[in-house]
Design a protein around this motif. Structure first.
Motif, PDB file in Angstrom:
ATOM      1  N   HIS A  36       0.786  -1.292   0.204  1.00  0.00           N
ATOM      2  CA  HIS A  36      -0.014  -0.033  -0.075  1.00  0.00           C
ATOM      3  C   HIS A  36       0.795   1.288  -0.167  1.00  0.00           C
ATOM      4  O   HIS A  36       0.583   2.256  -0.548  1.00  0.00           O
ATOM      5  CB  HIS A  36      -0.915   0.027   1.268  1.00  0.00           C
ATOM      6  CG  HIS A  36      -2.009  -0.678   0.911  1.00  0.00           C
ATOM      7  ND1 HIS A  36      -3.211  -0.419   0.111  1.00  0.00           N
ATOM      8  CD2 HIS A  36      -2.568  -1.982   1.900  1.00  0.00           C
ATOM      9  CE1 HIS A  36      -3.984  -1.508   0.164  1.00  0.00           C
ATOM     10  NE2 HIS A  36      -3.799  -2.388   1.344  1.00  0.00           N
ATOM     11  N   TYR A  37       1.958   1.067   0.811  1.00  0.00           N
ATOM     12  CA  TYR A  37       2.907   2.290   0.742  1.00  0.00           C
ATOM     13  C   TYR A  37       3.403   2.578  -0.855  1.00  0.00           C
ATOM     14  O   TYR A  37       3.170   3.972  -1.156  1.00  0.00           O
ATOM     15  CB  TYR A  37       4.019   2.127   1.523  1.00  0.00           C
ATOM     16  CG  TYR A  37       5.018   3.199   1.844  1.00  0.00           C
ATOM     17  CD1 TYR A  37       4.883   4.358   2.521  1.00  0.00           C
ATOM     18  CD2 TYR A  37       6.105   3.400   0.913  1.00  0.00           C
ATOM     19  CE1 TYR A  37       5.652   5.185   2.851  1.00  0.00           C
ATOM     20  CE2 TYR A  37       7.129   4.218   0.912  1.00  0.00           C
ATOM     21  CZ  TYR A  37       6.961   5.324   2.012  1.00  0.00           C
ATOM     22  OH  TYR A  37       7.823   6.395   1.913  1.00  0.00           O
ATOM     23  N   TYR A  38       3.654   1.674  -1.298  1.00  0.00           N
ATOM     24  CA  TYR A  38       4.435   2.142  -2.609  1.00  0.00           C
ATOM     25  C   TYR A  38       3.346   2.267  -3.757  1.00  0.00           C
ATOM     26  O   TYR A  38       3.602   3.057  -4.673  1.00  0.00           O
ATOM     27  CB  TYR A  38       5.455   0.901  -2.837  1.00  0.00           C
ATOM     28  CG  TYR A  38       6.715   1.048  -2.241  1.00  0.00           C
ATOM     29  CD1 TYR A  38       7.325   2.103  -2.387  1.00  0.00           C
ATOM     30  CD2 TYR A  38       7.033   0.179  -1.293  1.00  0.00           C
ATOM     31  CE1 TYR A  38       8.556   2.391  -1.709  1.00  0.00           C
ATOM     32  CE2 TYR A  38       8.314   0.407  -0.692  1.00  0.00           C
ATOM     33  CZ  TYR A  38       9.076   1.522  -0.664  1.00  0.00           C
ATOM     34  OH  TYR A  38      10.198   1.913   0.012  1.00  0.00           O
ATOM     35  N   LEU A  39       2.182   1.684  -3.531  1.00  0.00           N
ATOM     36  CA  LEU A  39       1.239   2.047  -4.439  1.00  0.00           C
ATOM     37  C   LEU A  39       0.855   3.619  -4.364  1.00  0.00           C
ATOM     38  O   LEU A  39       0.634   4.315  -5.229  1.00  0.00           O
ATOM     39  CB  LEU A  39       0.013   1.217  -4.158  1.00  0.00           C
ATOM     40  CG  LEU A  39       0.039  -0.124  -4.865  1.00  0.00           C
ATOM     41  CD1 LEU A  39      -0.948  -0.895  -4.373  1.00  0.00           C
ATOM     42  CD2 LEU A  39      -0.343  -0.214  -6.425  1.00  0.00           C
ATOM     43  N   GLY A  40       0.909   4.016  -3.089  1.00  0.00           N
ATOM     44  CA  GLY A  40       0.723   5.235  -2.756  1.00  0.00           C
ATOM     45  C   GLY A  40       1.682   6.190  -3.371  1.00  0.00           C
ATOM     46  O   GLY A  40       1.359   7.374  -3.824  1.00  0.00           O
ATOM     47  N   ALA A 100       3.733   8.789   4.467  1.00  0.00           N
ATOM     48  CA  ALA A 100       3.138   8.871   3.201  1.00  0.00           C
ATOM     49  C   ALA A 100       1.776   9.776   3.375  1.00  0.00           C
ATOM     50  O   ALA A 100       1.228  10.636   2.405  1.00  0.00           O
ATOM     51  CB  ALA A 100       2.567   7.410   2.912  1.00  0.00           C
ATOM     52  N   LYS A 101       1.202   9.423   4.485  1.00  0.00           N
ATOM     53  CA  LYS A 101      -0.294  10.342   4.763  1.00  0.00           C
ATOM     54  C   LYS A 101      -0.005  11.616   5.024  1.00  0.00           C
ATOM     55  O   LYS A 101      -0.852  12.471   4.366  1.00  0.00           O
ATOM     56  CB  LYS A 101      -0.941   9.423   5.959  1.00  0.00           C
ATOM     57  CG  LYS A 101      -2.320  10.043   6.386  1.00  0.00           C
ATOM     58  CD  LYS A 101      -3.003   9.026   7.457  1.00  0.00           C
ATOM     59  CE  LYS A 101      -4.137   9.685   8.191  1.00  0.00           C
ATOM     60  NZ  LYS A 101      -4.075  10.722   9.025  1.00  0.00           N
ATOM     61  N   ALA A 102       1.116  11.934   5.470  1.00  0.00           N
ATOM     62  CA  ALA A 102       1.534  13.458   5.494  1.00  0.00           C
ATOM     63  C   ALA A 102       1.735  14.014   4.294  1.00  0.00           C
ATOM     64  O   ALA A 102       1.450  15.036   4.144  1.00  0.00           O
ATOM     65  CB  ALA A 102       2.652  13.435   6.553  1.00  0.00           C
ATOM     66  N   GLU A 112      -2.931   8.542  -3.001  1.00  0.00           N
ATOM     67  CA  GLU A 112      -1.925   8.167  -1.841  1.00  0.00           C
ATOM     68  C   GLU A 112      -2.378   8.077  -0.367  1.00  0.00           C
ATOM     69  O   GLU A 112      -2.212   7.064   0.206  1.00  0.00           O
ATOM     70  CB  GLU A 112      -0.614   9.041  -1.786  1.00  0.00           C
ATOM     71  CG  GLU A 112       0.248   8.857  -0.787  1.00  0.00           C
ATOM     72  CD  GLU A 112       1.547   9.616  -0.654  1.00  0.00           C
ATOM     73  OE1 GLU A 112       2.739   8.871  -0.674  1.00  0.00           O
ATOM     74  OE2 GLU A 112       1.456  10.969  -0.861  1.00  0.00           O
ATOM     75  N   LEU A 113      -3.448   9.058  -0.272  1.00  0.00           N
ATOM     76  CA  LEU A 113      -3.986   9.124   1.105  1.00  0.00           C
ATOM     77  C   LEU A 113      -4.933   7.783   1.369  1.00  0.00           C
ATOM     78  O   LEU A 113      -4.862   7.158   2.284  1.00  0.00           O
ATOM     79  CB  LEU A 113      -4.809  10.390   1.238  1.00  0.00           C
ATOM     80  CG  LEU A 113      -5.612  10.561   2.601  1.00  0.00           C
ATOM     81  CD1 LEU A 113      -4.517  10.679   3.494  1.00  0.00           C
ATOM     82  CD2 LEU A 113      -6.389  11.827   2.479  1.00  0.00           C
TER      83      LEU A 113
END
Length: 438
Positions: free
Chosen positions: A217-221, A253-255, A233-234
């Motif tokens: 999920h991180y890298y898809l974001g 990533a969220k930030a 990304e969020l």
């Protein structure tokens, strides 16, 4: 500009993931970056399996101090712990036990060889990493993870075709999350975002557990953000946190997405949370640049002081500085030091990101013709990078080539209009000026 620089995060973390997959335990995270210490990392919910594994191995080695496999496994654990905690003091520990493993079993000890490859990658010594990876593959040519270490070393040394071949061999031997995430990165480096997303989505579907899902999920974001889609990304960060609530990189990533969407208070809160959990230099610099973009100079300077202290800690423990440190000095510190770091970094890591860092360092030192050559090399493989285009545009502008500068500024803001809270506004202002004067 680490807030915009995903290449280090992906590349170096990928290498570390390859080394870890050699270990005879079930790794909970198949890391793809980065980096320098910027790879996505974060413990899973509950007890820390890595700390438990380290404790168990240490206990075992008290009674069996020459157990080569246990020593090699402990060395790999230390490399992972250095990355996960942003504590480079684990690297000398890793070298010590890996050396002992090789002394105990020099012949055919591919686990320790792979561990040395992961260690040298973590220290940004990629020629040495490649040498160890080649030795390990020669011993065990049927190990998919070993081809991952080989692919990652080739990548960081700018040998992209060989990296692609090694990655394909890794996939052929064992299609799964570790190999598919590397295939995604190979596609991203050549600018094929559709294939990169497809392969990373396959990696998500093949994930072995919550941490692997969070990683995907991180890298898809990352792929979404770097191509101008912070809303996705969020969503990916939130999806990852639902399955792995303590996966630290997802707060970063969220930030980043929140910053792009104008939710700066939420972004500061999430970045602060990430820094408090794992003080990765990338997170610290991202927070500093966010503060600076908001005019909060005192808070920004404090983050920059911490960043410098961490760079010194990394250097003390054998980590070679390159693109991240060079860009930091070029943007926030000493231009001459930036150039020295970038030149030295390119000699040991001729990767596209290091070419970009050298280009920018040359630019801030007024050496724009040389800078343009390096900027062209950074973009030559096809990577879609708003930051690279922005850097080349400003170099072209300084050289008086306004047409080329307009084209690169347009490309940067088309790829990702939110690439940096500090420099995206500068790019927009420069483009407006150039259009007005045309």
């Amino acid at each position: 500009m680490l807030a915009a620089g995903t290449v280090t995060v992906l590349g170096v973390g990928l290498f570390l993931g390859g080394g870890l997959a050699l270990a005879p335990w079930n790794a909970t995270q198949s890391d793809r970056s980065a980096g320098s210490a910027g790879a996505a990392s974060g413990p899973t919910a509950g007890a820390d399996p890595l700390a438990a594994d380290i404790a168990g191995l240490q206990q075992h080695l008290r009674t069996a101090p020459r157990d080569a496999v246990a020593l090699a496994t402990l060395g790999l654990d230390y490399v992972q712990q250095a990355k996960s905690t942003a504590d480079p003091t684990y690297y000398p520990k890793a070298e010590g036990v890996l050396t002992r493993s090789l002394a105990s079993q020099k012949k055919d000890n591919f686990t320790a060889m792979g561990g040395m490859a992961a260690l040298e990658a973590g220290r940004h010594r990629f020629t040495q990493a490649l040498d160890w990876a080649e030795q390990a593959v020669a011993v065990n040519p049927y190990s998919s993870p070993l081809y991952g270490t080989l692919a990652d070393a080739y990548t960081q040394l700018g040998r992209y075709a060989e990296a692609a071949d090694a990655t394909q061999r890794m996939v052929d031997l064992k299609p799964g999350a570790p190999s598919l995430s590397r295939a995604s990165y190979v596609a991203e480096l050549r600018g094929d975002i559709t294939t990169a997303r497809t392969d990373m989505r396959r990696a998500l579907n093949d994930s072995a557990g919550p941490a692997d899902q969070a990683f995907a999920h991180y890298y898809l974001g990352e792929l979404a953000f770097n191509n101008g889609d912070p809303a996705t990304e969020l969503k990916e960060a939130e999806a990852g946190l639902r399955v792995a609530p303590s996966y630290t990189a997802l707060f970063q990533a969220k930030a980043r997405a929140e910053t792009a969407l104008g939710k700066t208070d939420a972004a500061i809160a999430d970045l602060t949370r990430a820094v408090q959990r794992v003080p990765q230099p990338e997170y610290i610099l991202q927070l500093g640049e966010l503060y600076q973009s908001l005019g909060r100079t005192k808070q920004a300077d404090e983050q920059y002081r911490i960043f410098r202290a961490e760079q010194q800690l990394f250097t003390t423990n054998g980590v070679a500085l390159d693109s991240d440190a060079a860009l930091f000095e070029a943007d926030h510190g000493n231009p001459q030091q930036a150039l020295a770091i970038a030149r030295k970094g390119l000699a040991t890591r001729p990767f596209l990101e290091t070419h970009d860092a050298l280009a920018w360092s040359l630019h801030v030192n007024g050496r724009d013709q040389e800078a343009l050559d390096e900027a062209n090399q950074a973009l030559a493989p096809g990577m879609r990078s708003a930051l690279f285009h922005y850097h080349r545009a400003m170099i072209e502008k300084s050289l008086g080539d306004n047409k080329a500068a307009r084209e690169d500024l347009t490309a940067a803001l088309t790829i990702n209009p939110h690439f940096s809270p500090l420099y995206a506004p500068t790019a927009r202002a420069a483009l407006t000026t150039l259009k007005t004067s045309a």
